[in-house]
Design a protein around this motif. Structure first.
Motif, PDB file in Angstrom:
ATOM      1  N   ILE A   9       0.835  -1.206   0.000  1.00 28.34           N
ATOM      2  CA  ILE A   9       0.000   0.000   0.000  1.00 28.34           C
ATOM      3  C   ILE A   9       0.867   1.252   0.000  1.00 28.34           C
ATOM      4  O   ILE A   9       0.579   2.233  -0.703  1.00 28.34           O
ATOM      5  N   ALA A  13       0.891   4.030  -2.904  1.00 29.22           N
ATOM      6  CA  ALA A  13       0.650   5.446  -2.617  1.00 29.22           C
ATOM      7  C   ALA A  13       1.819   6.302  -3.092  1.00 29.22           C
ATOM      8  O   ALA A  13       1.639   7.406  -3.622  1.00 29.22           O
ATOM      9  N   ILE A  16       1.579   6.678  -6.862  1.00 30.36           N
ATOM     10  CA  ILE A  16       0.552   7.649  -7.234  1.00 30.36           C
ATOM     11  C   ILE A  16       1.026   9.069  -6.973  1.00 30.36           C
ATOM     12  O   ILE A  16       0.839   9.983  -7.791  1.00 30.36           O
ATOM     13  N   GLY A  17       1.675   9.292  -5.811  1.00 23.12           N
ATOM     14  CA  GLY A  17       2.190  10.628  -5.500  1.00 23.12           C
ATOM     15  C   GLY A  17       3.235  11.090  -6.492  1.00 23.12           C
ATOM     16  O   GLY A  17       3.225  12.243  -6.931  1.00 23.12           O
TER      17      GLY A  17
END
Length: 306
Positions: A9, A13, A16-17
């Motif tokens: 996860i 994340a 994506i950032g």
């Protein structure tokens, strides 16, 4: 197992950032490469365009080379006829339609989200509603500048037809008093009412001061306005000057003819008014009248037991 899931996860994340940061960096770099427009010799755009001028300028820089030549010329002709060729370019006008569509879609999306009832619906219904409203807002914002430009063209044409005889009277009086045509136009600009024709004659004077000939400046005004009455006036003046004729009688005949055309146009609109009022009369006024007249009669019959 839980540690591996937390790691996955966290990596997801982080990806994506990084993707969002990369997209933001690319967009900011592309925006920074857009050169500033030199508007020293241009007019200010209308108020609605000024509110989102920076996005319009950024979008127009990228879509400008993609506009076909035929569409570019047609859009430029409409902007010139609307008096906006020194305010907006065809690329900027198209960019304003795109930006306006996005802005209206975001506003509709925000307004729908502000209602509590929209948040209580099931997720598929909510997503579908948001999507439909956003698409409808984009279509409205995309086509509204075209509607606004059409209304502006109609208003300019109506104002032009109303004020043309008055300006021709002023120019005729000045010419008959001894002024040349340029001086007569200058007096018409100084004494005439504000509006489309005054701005156009002022632009003619500006073109003459910039070095254009008087005939060329008048022809440019005729091409910008693209109206038969202006074309006849410009043609008659240029032909009279080329033949060495006295401009007074020519201008007087043009003023009388334009005044007759204005009277006939007003008479035509007055005759069209009853026909245009027929549908509202049948659809709205007659039903209300019948309701007011027959409702007491119907109530009386109902109370009498019939």
């Amino acid at each position: 197992m839980a540690e591996h899931a937390s790691l996955i996860i966290a990596l997801f994340a982080l990806a994506i950032g990084l993707s969002v940061a990369l997209v933001a960096w690319l967009v900011s770099r592309a925006i920074s490469e857009v050169p500033d427009e030199d508007r020293q010799y241009k007019d200010a755009p209308p108020l609605g365009f000024r509110l989102v001028w920076k996005p319009i300028q950024w979008v127009s820089h990228f879509i400008g080379p993609l506009i076909p030549g035929k569409s570019h010329r047609a859009s430029l002709m409409r902007l010139r006829k609307a008096g906006l060729d020194y305010s907006l370019s065809p690329a900027q006008f198209l960019a304003s339609r795109l930006v306006g569509g996005l802005v209206v879609a975001l506003i509709f999306y925000w307004v729908l989200g502000s209602f509590e009832s929209s948040r209580q619906g099931s997720p598929p219904f909510a997503v579908q509603t948001y999507l439909q409203l956003a698409v409808g807002g984009f279509v409205l914002g995309y086509f509204y500048p075209l509607i606004w430009l059409k209304d502006r063209l109609a208003a300019r044409r109506s104002e032009l037809m109303k004020t043309l005889p008055f300006f021709l009277d002023i120019i005729t009086l000045c010419v008959e008093a001894g002024l040349n045509l340029q001086g007569a136009i200058h007096q018409a600009v100084a004494k005439g009412p504000k509006g489309v024709l005054r701005d156009e004659f002022q632009r003619v004077l500006r073109d003459i001061r910039a070095g254009k000939s008087r005939a060329e400046s008048l022809r440019a005004m005729s091409e910008r306005l693209n109206e038969g009455s202006i074309t006849n006036f410009v043609g008659a003046v240029i032909q009279a000057e080329s033949m060495g004729m006295n401009l007074g009688p020519v201008l007087r005949a043009q003023a009388d003819q334009r005044r007759s055309e204005r009277f006939l146009r007003a008479e035509k609109l007055a005759m069209e008014a009853p026909v245009k009022m027929l549908f509202p009369l049948i659809a709205f006024i007659f039903p209300c009248t019948f309701i007011v007249l027959f409702f007491p009669i119907v109530v009386k019959f109902m109370h009498s037991g019939l």
